[in-house]
Design a protein around this motif. Sequence first.
Motif, PDB file in Angstrom:
ATOM      1  N   ALA A  15      25.656 -29.155  -9.212  1.00  0.00           N
ATOM      2  CA  ALA A  15      24.691 -28.074  -9.427  1.00  0.00           C
ATOM      3  C   ALA A  15      24.284 -27.393  -8.127  1.00  0.00           C
ATOM      4  O   ALA A  15      23.546 -26.407  -8.150  1.00  0.00           O
ATOM      5  CB  ALA A  15      23.448 -28.637 -10.127  1.00  0.00           C
ATOM      6  N   GLN A  16      24.741 -27.956  -6.993  1.00  0.00           N
ATOM      7  CA  GLN A  16      24.435 -27.429  -5.659  1.00  0.00           C
ATOM      8  C   GLN A  16      22.927 -27.391  -5.400  1.00  0.00           C
ATOM      9  O   GLN A  16      22.374 -26.401  -4.915  1.00  0.00           O
ATOM     10  CB  GLN A  16      25.060 -26.044  -5.473  1.00  0.00           C
ATOM     11  N   VAL A  17      22.276 -28.515  -5.737  1.00  0.00           N
ATOM     12  CA  VAL A  17      20.858 -28.692  -5.454  1.00  0.00           C
ATOM     13  C   VAL A  17      20.668 -30.093  -4.871  1.00  0.00           C
ATOM     14  O   VAL A  17      21.613 -30.884  -4.806  1.00  0.00           O
ATOM     15  CB  VAL A  17      19.978 -28.540  -6.723  1.00  0.00           C
ATOM     16  N   SER A  18      19.455 -30.401  -4.447  1.00  0.00           N
ATOM     17  CA  SER A  18      19.169 -31.732  -3.906  1.00  0.00           C
ATOM     18  C   SER A  18      18.979 -32.745  -5.034  1.00  0.00           C
ATOM     19  O   SER A  18      18.688 -32.381  -6.177  1.00  0.00           O
ATOM     20  CB  SER A  18      17.914 -31.695  -3.041  1.00  0.00           C
ATOM     21  N   THR A  19      19.143 -34.036  -4.699  1.00  0.00           N
ATOM     22  CA  THR A  19      18.892 -35.088  -5.691  1.00  0.00           C
ATOM     23  C   THR A  19      17.415 -35.086  -6.111  1.00  0.00           C
ATOM     24  O   THR A  19      17.096 -35.420  -7.246  1.00  0.00           O
ATOM     25  CB  THR A  19      19.264 -36.468  -5.128  1.00  0.00           C
ATOM     26  N   ALA A  20      16.537 -34.696  -5.195  1.00  0.00           N
ATOM     27  CA  ALA A  20      15.112 -34.635  -5.520  1.00  0.00           C
ATOM     28  C   ALA A  20      14.863 -33.601  -6.620  1.00  0.00           C
ATOM     29  O   ALA A  20      14.054 -33.820  -7.533  1.00  0.00           O
ATOM     30  CB  ALA A  20      14.296 -34.302  -4.287  1.00  0.00           C
ATOM     31  N   THR A  21      15.568 -32.465  -6.545  1.00  0.00           N
ATOM     32  CA  THR A  21      15.413 -31.429  -7.568  1.00  0.00           C
ATOM     33  C   THR A  21      15.887 -31.941  -8.922  1.00  0.00           C
ATOM     34  O   THR A  21      15.227 -31.720  -9.943  1.00  0.00           O
ATOM     35  CB  THR A  21      16.206 -30.168  -7.180  1.00  0.00           C
ATOM     36  N   VAL A  22      17.029 -32.624  -8.923  1.00  0.00           N
ATOM     37  CA  VAL A  22      17.550 -33.181 -10.177  1.00  0.00           C
ATOM     38  C   VAL A  22      16.553 -34.178 -10.772  1.00  0.00           C
ATOM     39  O   VAL A  22      16.263 -34.165 -11.967  1.00  0.00           O
ATOM     40  CB  VAL A  22      18.916 -33.866  -9.960  1.00  0.00           C
ATOM     41  N   SER A  23      16.009 -35.055  -9.912  1.00  0.00           N
ATOM     42  CA  SER A  23      15.059 -36.071 -10.361  1.00  0.00           C
ATOM     43  C   SER A  23      13.809 -35.437 -10.969  1.00  0.00           C
ATOM     44  O   SER A  23      13.345 -35.851 -12.039  1.00  0.00           O
ATOM     45  CB  SER A  23      14.665 -36.984  -9.199  1.00  0.00           C
ATOM     46  N   LYS A  24      13.276 -34.428 -10.302  1.00  0.00           N
ATOM     47  CA  LYS A  24      12.066 -33.774 -10.800  1.00  0.00           C
ATOM     48  C   LYS A  24      12.329 -33.060 -12.120  1.00  0.00           C
ATOM     49  O   LYS A  24      11.479 -33.035 -13.017  1.00  0.00           O
ATOM     50  CB  LYS A  24      11.539 -32.785  -9.759  1.00  0.00           C
ATOM     51  N   TYR A  25      13.530 -32.483 -12.254  1.00  0.00           N
ATOM     52  CA  TYR A  25      13.881 -31.795 -13.500  1.00  0.00           C
ATOM     53  C   TYR A  25      14.005 -32.792 -14.655  1.00  0.00           C
ATOM     54  O   TYR A  25      13.446 -32.589 -15.742  1.00  0.00           O
ATOM     55  CB  TYR A  25      15.191 -31.036 -13.326  1.00  0.00           C
ATOM     56  N   ILE A  26      14.717 -33.888 -14.424  1.00  0.00           N
ATOM     57  CA  ILE A  26      14.943 -34.889 -15.471  1.00  0.00           C
ATOM     58  C   ILE A  26      13.639 -35.522 -15.927  1.00  0.00           C
ATOM     59  O   ILE A  26      13.405 -35.721 -17.117  1.00  0.00           O
ATOM     60  CB  ILE A  26      15.918 -35.981 -14.967  1.00  0.00           C
ATOM     61  N   ASN A  27      12.753 -35.804 -14.979  1.00  0.00           N
ATOM     62  CA  ASN A  27      11.518 -36.506 -15.293  1.00  0.00           C
ATOM     63  C   ASN A  27      10.367 -35.582 -15.667  1.00  0.00           C
ATOM     64  O   ASN A  27       9.275 -36.052 -15.999  1.00  0.00           O
ATOM     65  CB  ASN A  27      11.105 -37.388 -14.110  1.00  0.00           C
ATOM     66  N   GLY A  28      10.607 -34.266 -15.606  1.00  0.00           N
ATOM     67  CA  GLY A  28       9.603 -33.307 -16.013  1.00  0.00           C
ATOM     68  C   GLY A  28       8.401 -33.226 -15.100  1.00  0.00           C
ATOM     69  O   GLY A  28       7.320 -32.819 -15.518  1.00  0.00           O
ATOM     70  N   THR A  29       8.583 -33.618 -13.841  1.00  0.00           N
ATOM     71  CA  THR A  29       7.443 -33.599 -12.920  1.00  0.00           C
ATOM     72  C   THR A  29       7.282 -32.265 -12.198  1.00  0.00           C
ATOM     73  O   THR A  29       6.293 -32.059 -11.494  1.00  0.00           O
ATOM     74  CB  THR A  29       7.601 -34.723 -11.876  1.00  0.00           C
ATOM     75  N   GLN A  30       8.277 -31.365 -12.357  1.00  0.00           N
ATOM     76  CA  GLN A  30       8.163 -30.041 -11.738  1.00  0.00           C
ATOM     77  C   GLN A  30       8.989 -29.040 -12.529  1.00  0.00           C
ATOM     78  O   GLN A  30      10.074 -29.364 -13.023  1.00  0.00           O
ATOM     79  CB  GLN A  30       8.655 -30.093 -10.278  1.00  0.00           C
ATOM     80  N   LYS A  31       8.463 -27.826 -12.641  1.00  0.00           N
ATOM     81  CA  LYS A  31       9.174 -26.748 -13.313  1.00  0.00           C
ATOM     82  C   LYS A  31       9.957 -25.939 -12.285  1.00  0.00           C
ATOM     83  O   LYS A  31       9.508 -25.748 -11.147  1.00  0.00           O
ATOM     84  CB  LYS A  31       8.193 -25.828 -14.044  1.00  0.00           C
ATOM     85  N   PHE A  32      11.130 -25.424 -12.686  1.00  0.00           N
ATOM     86  CA  PHE A  32      11.958 -24.581 -11.821  1.00  0.00           C
ATOM     87  C   PHE A  32      12.241 -23.270 -12.539  1.00  0.00           C
ATOM     88  O   PHE A  32      11.895 -23.100 -13.718  1.00  0.00           O
ATOM     89  CB  PHE A  32      13.263 -25.308 -11.472  1.00  0.00           C
ATOM     90  N   SER A  33      12.863 -22.363 -11.851  1.00  0.00           N
ATOM     91  CA  SER A  33      13.196 -21.066 -12.461  1.00  0.00           C
ATOM     92  C   SER A  33      14.173 -21.283 -13.611  1.00  0.00           C
ATOM     93  O   SER A  33      14.899 -22.285 -13.663  1.00  0.00           O
ATOM     94  CB  SER A  33      13.809 -20.127 -11.425  1.00  0.00           C
ATOM     95  N   ALA A  34      14.172 -20.349 -14.537  1.00  0.00           N
ATOM     96  CA  ALA A  34      15.027 -20.458 -15.714  1.00  0.00           C
ATOM     97  C   ALA A  34      16.503 -20.618 -15.356  1.00  0.00           C
ATOM     98  O   ALA A  34      17.195 -21.464 -15.942  1.00  0.00           O
ATOM     99  CB  ALA A  34      14.815 -19.252 -16.631  1.00  0.00           C
TER     100      ALA A  34
END
Length: 330
Positions: A15-34
């Motif tokens: 996905a060309q993002v950091s592992t932290a971004t993936v983790s936050k997305y999976i766990n619902g702890t942070q919202k990202f752009s559509a």
Amino acid sequence: MKKKLPTIRDVAAAAQVSTATVSKYINGTQKFSAPVEANLKKVIEELGYQSNPQAQSMITGKTKTIGLSILDISNPHFTSIVKGANRVAMEKGYTLLLVDTDETLSRERPLLEALSRKVDGMIVFSRLPEQDLEWLFQMDKPLVFFGRIHERQLPSVGSDDRRGTYMLAQHLVALGHKHIAYVGFAKSRRDEERMSGVQDCLDKHQLPLIKYNTNAATAAEGERLCSSIMLGSSPPDALICYNDLIALGFMKEAQILGFQLPDDISVTGIDNILYGRFVTPALTSVDLQSERMGVAAMEKLMQIIAGAQDNELTVIEPQLVVRASTMRRN
């Protein structure tokens, strides 16, 4: 050779993002752009990545598990409640963890304390006296209680037991019964309300109430009491039982003793369990809408977990179900 499962690093790289971004997305702890979220969703589906529930729990502090304690898994009333609660839990992405206290007071506290450490919230049935439940109310855990709590406000779900037994008694009085008995279960906090409903109705019609008590809310107890009730000097002409299981056990033993039902005695129960439809005669009962109770309790708990404030009692109205186990007296 066993295929290697994709890791969070594989998702991040694709996905060309950091592992932290993936983790936050999976766990619902942070919202990202559509676009970012759509890309992450696509990559996760393509790779077939599945997050580790234990790791996810460590990150979020949530187990996605709900604890439900019941009193007796062999009683169809409780299995229907479990069915309703589990359906809502699954829809919300939660797993149900079930504890059966087996109608044993000494087991309740240790089992509930152990359960509380493994779940995000709890739905609790208890036989313990209200004054002995302070430790449960003080738990730092979202909680929904089954039944009425009189000494404090607490989110709870219950049936109108008093109204339910009043309807049964009124049904029997309308059929011309004059000698009505109630077979109770004094160990249950619900017993007082159920007996009071019968008493209210009979007082209104200036009829006496005959009282019996069981040691357990089981069919075996209905069988055990039957001979002492039916072979006594003044047997009742109608019976209201604490629950359907007691009623079914009583009916079976009465027929073995040679009595004709409902000719010799009308019999009623409470819960409207499935088995009551298939005995002969089919059992007149009060439907407490057990599965709906489970649904209501789980929906209430989900709202509390999401942050809602709720200290109210949700009352499920009972419904009278008339079948062949009751008949008109001359």
